[in-house]
Design an enzyme around this catalytic site. Sequence first.
Site, PDB file in Angstrom:
ATOM      1  N   ASP A 140     -11.073   2.762   4.197  1.00 31.12           N
ATOM      2  CA  ASP A 140     -11.428   1.345   4.062  1.00 31.12           C
ATOM      3  C   ASP A 140     -12.952   1.144   4.046  1.00 31.12           C
ATOM      4  OD1 ASP A 140      -9.570  -0.615   3.578  1.00 31.12           O
ATOM      5  OD2 ASP A 140      -8.979  -0.873   5.678  1.00 31.12           O
ATOM      6  N   GLN A 177      -4.666  -1.910   9.549  1.00 27.73           N
ATOM      7  CA  GLN A 177      -4.549  -3.216   8.895  1.00 27.73           C
ATOM      8  C   GLN A 177      -5.183  -4.297   9.790  1.00 27.73           C
ATOM      9  OE1 GLN A 177      -3.242  -3.726   5.727  1.00 27.73           O
ATOM     10  NE2 GLN A 177      -4.072  -5.780   5.996  1.00 27.73           N
ATOM     11  N   LYS A 227       0.841  -1.204   0.000  1.00 29.60           N
ATOM     12  CA  LYS A 227       0.000   0.000   0.000  1.00 29.60           C
ATOM     13  C   LYS A 227       0.878   1.257   0.000  1.00 29.60           C
ATOM     14  CE  LYS A 227      -3.778  -2.537   2.083  1.00 29.60           C
ATOM     15  NZ  LYS A 227      -4.431  -3.041   3.283  1.00 29.60           N
TER      16      LYS A 227
END
Length: 292
Positions: A121, A98, A54
């Site tokens: 997200d 994460q 990422k």
Amino acid sequence: MTAVIIDGKKIAEGIRNEVGIAVKERIAAGLSVPGLATVLVGNDPASQIYVRNKMKACDRLGIYSVSYTLPEDTDFETLKELINQLNVAPEIHGILVQLPLPPQIDEYSVLSMINPQKDVDGFHPINAGMLARKESEPWFIPCTSAGILRLIHSVQPDITGMEAVVIGRSSIVGMPTAQLLCRNNATVTICHTKTVNLAAVCRRADLLVVAAGHSKLVKGDWVKPGAIVIDVGINRVNTPDSPKGYILTGDTEFDEIVNIAKAITPVPGGVGPMTIAMLMQNTLLAASRYSA
Ligand code: NAD
């Protein structure tokens, strides 16, 4: 029939190129550099790779990124403090924690603490709620689900009235994908481990999305001829005689389905690359919405 192999790598590259151009234009216009913060707790090797990829993607597109790695035994309060700082940091437009988090930290509480306008997200309950309600447009759609829809649209621009089956009801893939397909006017069935006669339900699908995390679960004879099959699964299968000692497989029997379906995504090279591309797009979106 031989299925079209949907090239997620190529489609993702196209999206990243568009984002890169938009970032340059934004900066040339005197606006701020989009910024993404990633937070990793612990040292899970797969998570480390995901975070590194990422950051690399940000770097290539001119997006500012900063990565926080906290030890495995981090407590909730420490993580909360970091997220609170990032929530108000002006150079940070997107925050990504994460997953999975270590067991002492409650995932839902952490995701709920992220500023929903920086929730790239799309997992904050406000964004999840807005996705579920037809009156509202979520600020962010979860990256994997958004990527899946883009892949479907590459072979089927309008899914209105199609019979869609989603295997998996997780909050990060299955459920938001099912909601997104429904918002796009498909008729959606959600399957899970308690579904009775999964194969028969799958055979009804014009559009089959498989996100179970179960290697090669879906067999050729579960697929309706001419269906579109999106394989989200990423399974590491120990294979001692392969160079890495394991191979990656999807949740479908690709070699069987490729002769039955109208289109299918490969693993790797299907949904995987799309997730990061959509994250880049969401970060740009966050910057363009909420900062000068
Ligand atoms: P999860 O374990 O949280 O959820 C799996 C879901 O599948 C559950 O709802 C479960 O009920 C259902 N399921 C599992 N086995 C089943 C079976 N035999 N029959 C019917 N239903 C079954 O997993 P997740 O986080 O949703 O991820 C699913 C898969 O997608 C994993 O392989 C994961 O690695 C992969 N994934 C890929 C990407 C990507 O970018 N390509 C992103 C996220 C997840």
